[in-house]
Design an enzyme around this catalytic site. Sequence first.
Site, PDB file in Angstrom:
ATOM      1  N   ASP A   1      12.062  -0.656   7.179  1.00 19.78           N
ATOM      2  CA  ASP A   1      10.620  -0.856   6.972  1.00 19.78           C
ATOM      3  C   ASP A   1      10.086  -1.779   8.066  1.00 19.78           C
ATOM      4  O   ASP A   1      10.725  -2.771   8.427  1.00 19.78           O
ATOM      5  CB  ASP A   1      10.362  -1.465   5.582  1.00 19.78           C
ATOM      6  CG  ASP A   1       8.899  -1.360   5.177  1.00 19.78           C
ATOM      7  OD1 ASP A   1       8.612  -0.606   4.218  1.00 19.78           O
ATOM      8  OD2 ASP A   1       8.041  -2.022   5.807  1.00 19.78           O
TER       9      ASP A   1
ATOM     10  N   HIS B   1       7.741  17.328   3.908  1.00 21.92           N
ATOM     11  CA  HIS B   1       6.655  16.515   3.356  1.00 21.92           C
ATOM     12  C   HIS B   1       6.420  16.817   1.869  1.00 21.92           C
ATOM     13  O   HIS B   1       6.062  17.935   1.503  1.00 21.92           O
ATOM     14  CB  HIS B   1       5.359  16.757   4.133  1.00 21.92           C
ATOM     15  CG  HIS B   1       4.231  15.885   3.684  1.00 21.92           C
ATOM     16  ND1 HIS B   1       3.945  14.682   4.281  1.00 21.92           N
ATOM     17  CD2 HIS B   1       3.341  16.024   2.678  1.00 21.92           C
ATOM     18  CE1 HIS B   1       2.924  14.125   3.657  1.00 21.92           C
ATOM     19  NE2 HIS B   1       2.533  14.928   2.677  1.00 21.92           N
TER      20      HIS B   1
ATOM     21  N   ASN C   1       6.744   4.115  -4.980  1.00 22.35           N
ATOM     22  CA  ASN C   1       5.368   4.052  -5.441  1.00 22.35           C
ATOM     23  C   ASN C   1       4.824   5.466  -5.465  1.00 22.35           C
ATOM     24  O   ASN C   1       4.971   6.216  -4.501  1.00 22.35           O
ATOM     25  CB  ASN C   1       4.534   3.161  -4.507  1.00 22.35           C
ATOM     26  CG  ASN C   1       4.931   1.706  -4.650  1.00 22.35           C
ATOM     27  OD1 ASN C   1       5.090   1.202  -5.754  1.00 22.35           O
ATOM     28  ND2 ASN C   1       5.110   1.026  -3.529  1.00 22.35           N
TER      29      ASN C   1
ATOM     30  N   GLY D   1      -0.172   1.712  -5.913  1.00 25.94           N
ATOM     31  CA  GLY D   1      -0.443   1.100  -4.614  1.00 25.94           C
ATOM     32  C   GLY D   1       0.208   1.832  -3.461  1.00 25.94           C
ATOM     33  O   GLY D   1       0.346   1.273  -2.372  1.00 25.94           O
TER      34      GLY D   1
ATOM     35  N   HIS E   1       8.757   8.306  -0.397  1.00 23.42           N
ATOM     36  CA  HIS E   1       9.746   7.393   0.185  1.00 23.42           C
ATOM     37  C   HIS E   1      10.265   6.466  -0.895  1.00 23.42           C
ATOM     38  O   HIS E   1       9.519   6.040  -1.773  1.00 23.42           O
ATOM     39  CB  HIS E   1       9.168   6.592   1.354  1.00 23.42           C
ATOM     40  CG  HIS E   1       7.891   5.868   1.042  1.00 23.42           C
ATOM     41  ND1 HIS E   1       6.675   6.513   0.996  1.00 23.42           N
ATOM     42  CD2 HIS E   1       7.637   4.573   0.753  1.00 23.42           C
ATOM     43  CE1 HIS E   1       5.726   5.638   0.704  1.00 23.42           C
ATOM     44  NE2 HIS E   1       6.281   4.445   0.537  1.00 23.42           N
TER      45      HIS E   1
ATOM     46  N   HIS F   1      11.967   2.777  -1.409  1.00 23.01           N
ATOM     47  CA  HIS F   1      12.263   1.480  -0.806  1.00 23.01           C
ATOM     48  C   HIS F   1      13.630   1.051  -1.335  1.00 23.01           C
ATOM     49  O   HIS F   1      13.826   0.984  -2.556  1.00 23.01           O
ATOM     50  CB  HIS F   1      11.240   0.420  -1.242  1.00 23.01           C
ATOM     51  CG  HIS F   1       9.824   0.710  -0.867  1.00 23.01           C
ATOM     52  ND1 HIS F   1       9.194   0.105   0.195  1.00 23.01           N
ATOM     53  CD2 HIS F   1       8.891   1.533  -1.430  1.00 23.01           C
ATOM     54  CE1 HIS F   1       7.935   0.526   0.269  1.00 23.01           C
ATOM     55  NE2 HIS F   1       7.728   1.393  -0.708  1.00 23.01           N
TER      56      HIS F   1
HETATM   57  P1  5GP Z   1       4.108   2.243   0.081  1.00 22.04           P
HETATM   58  O1  5GP Z   1       3.077   1.176  -0.100  1.00 22.04           O
HETATM   59  O2  5GP Z   1       3.468   3.551   0.447  1.00 22.04           O
HETATM   60  O3  5GP Z   1       5.066   2.349  -1.066  1.00 22.04           O
HETATM   61  O4  5GP Z   1       5.017   1.762   1.274  1.00 22.04           O
HETATM   62  C1  5GP Z   1       4.771   2.090   2.600  1.00 22.04           C
HETATM   63  C2  5GP Z   1       5.743   1.286   3.435  1.00 22.04           C
HETATM   64  O5  5GP Z   1       5.780   1.851   4.716  1.00 22.04           O
HETATM   65  C3  5GP Z   1       5.355  -0.194   3.588  1.00 22.04           C
HETATM   66  O6  5GP Z   1       6.411  -1.016   3.113  1.00 22.04           O
HETATM   67  C4  5GP Z   1       5.122  -0.344   5.094  1.00 22.04           C
HETATM   68  O7  5GP Z   1       5.567  -1.598   5.591  1.00 22.04           O
HETATM   69  C5  5GP Z   1       5.912   0.813   5.670  1.00 22.04           C
HETATM   70  N1  5GP Z   1       5.388   1.356   6.904  1.00 22.04           N
HETATM   71  C6  5GP Z   1       4.099   1.744   7.153  1.00 22.04           C
HETATM   72  N2  5GP Z   1       3.991   2.230   8.391  1.00 22.04           N
HETATM   73  C7  5GP Z   1       5.229   2.176   8.951  1.00 22.04           C
HETATM   74  C8  5GP Z   1       5.747   2.562  10.231  1.00 22.04           C
HETATM   75  O8  5GP Z   1       5.059   3.051  11.115  1.00 22.04           O
HETATM   76  N3  5GP Z   1       7.073   2.347  10.434  1.00 22.04           N
HETATM   77  C9  5GP Z   1       7.876   1.806   9.481  1.00 22.04           C
HETATM   78  N4  5GP Z   1       9.172   1.644   9.811  1.00 22.04           N
HETATM   79  N5  5GP Z   1       7.435   1.439   8.270  1.00 22.04           N
HETATM   80  C10 5GP Z   1       6.114   1.624   8.000  1.00 22.04           C
END
Ligand code: 5GP
Length: 119
Positions: free
Chosen positions: A29, A45, A83, A89, A96, A98
């Site tokens: 991340d 996707h 999420n 959020g 994805h 985490h």
């Molecule tokens: P969400 O809020 O959708 O569950 O998490 C999105 C995650 O993607 C966040 O933790 C954010 O830091 C990560 N993220 C967003 N853009 C990028 C990117 O361009 N590269 C990487 N490696 N992580 C990203």
Amino acid sequence: MSCIFDKIVAGEIPSNKVLENDKFLAFHDINPKAPVHILIIPKKHYENFQEMDPTLMGEMTKFIQEVAIAIGVDKTGYRLVTNCGENSGQEVPHLHFHMLGGTMLKWTDNHQHDPKSSF
Ligand code: 5GP
């Protein structure tokens, strides 16, 4: 229009990769919320978990387990979070997980908190 994670899969945006095969990709991340913070995605996707193909999810389970071994948290433990949709959020509309670890993680069910602050 392709999303940011589609661009990472295509190599149009760089990422710090942990593990990859023909169907899945794991990368660090960009804004880690724990010492270990890996994002694990299907290359195809799907907007979020609610849209995910259950059969492919079975294969993804194995891949996630392999990521945990590769990053060295399979024995120490980790938290797996996805999420899904507006109330969670979710910011990036591409499924994805985490994978968080590398320390003792806090837990809260306080609904008044920013969901991201509980990592
Ligand atoms: P969400 O809020 O959708 O569950 O998490 C999105 C995650 O993607 C966040 O933790 C954010 O830091 C990560 N993220 C967003 N853009 C990028 C990117 O361009 N590269 C990487 N490696 N992580 C990203």
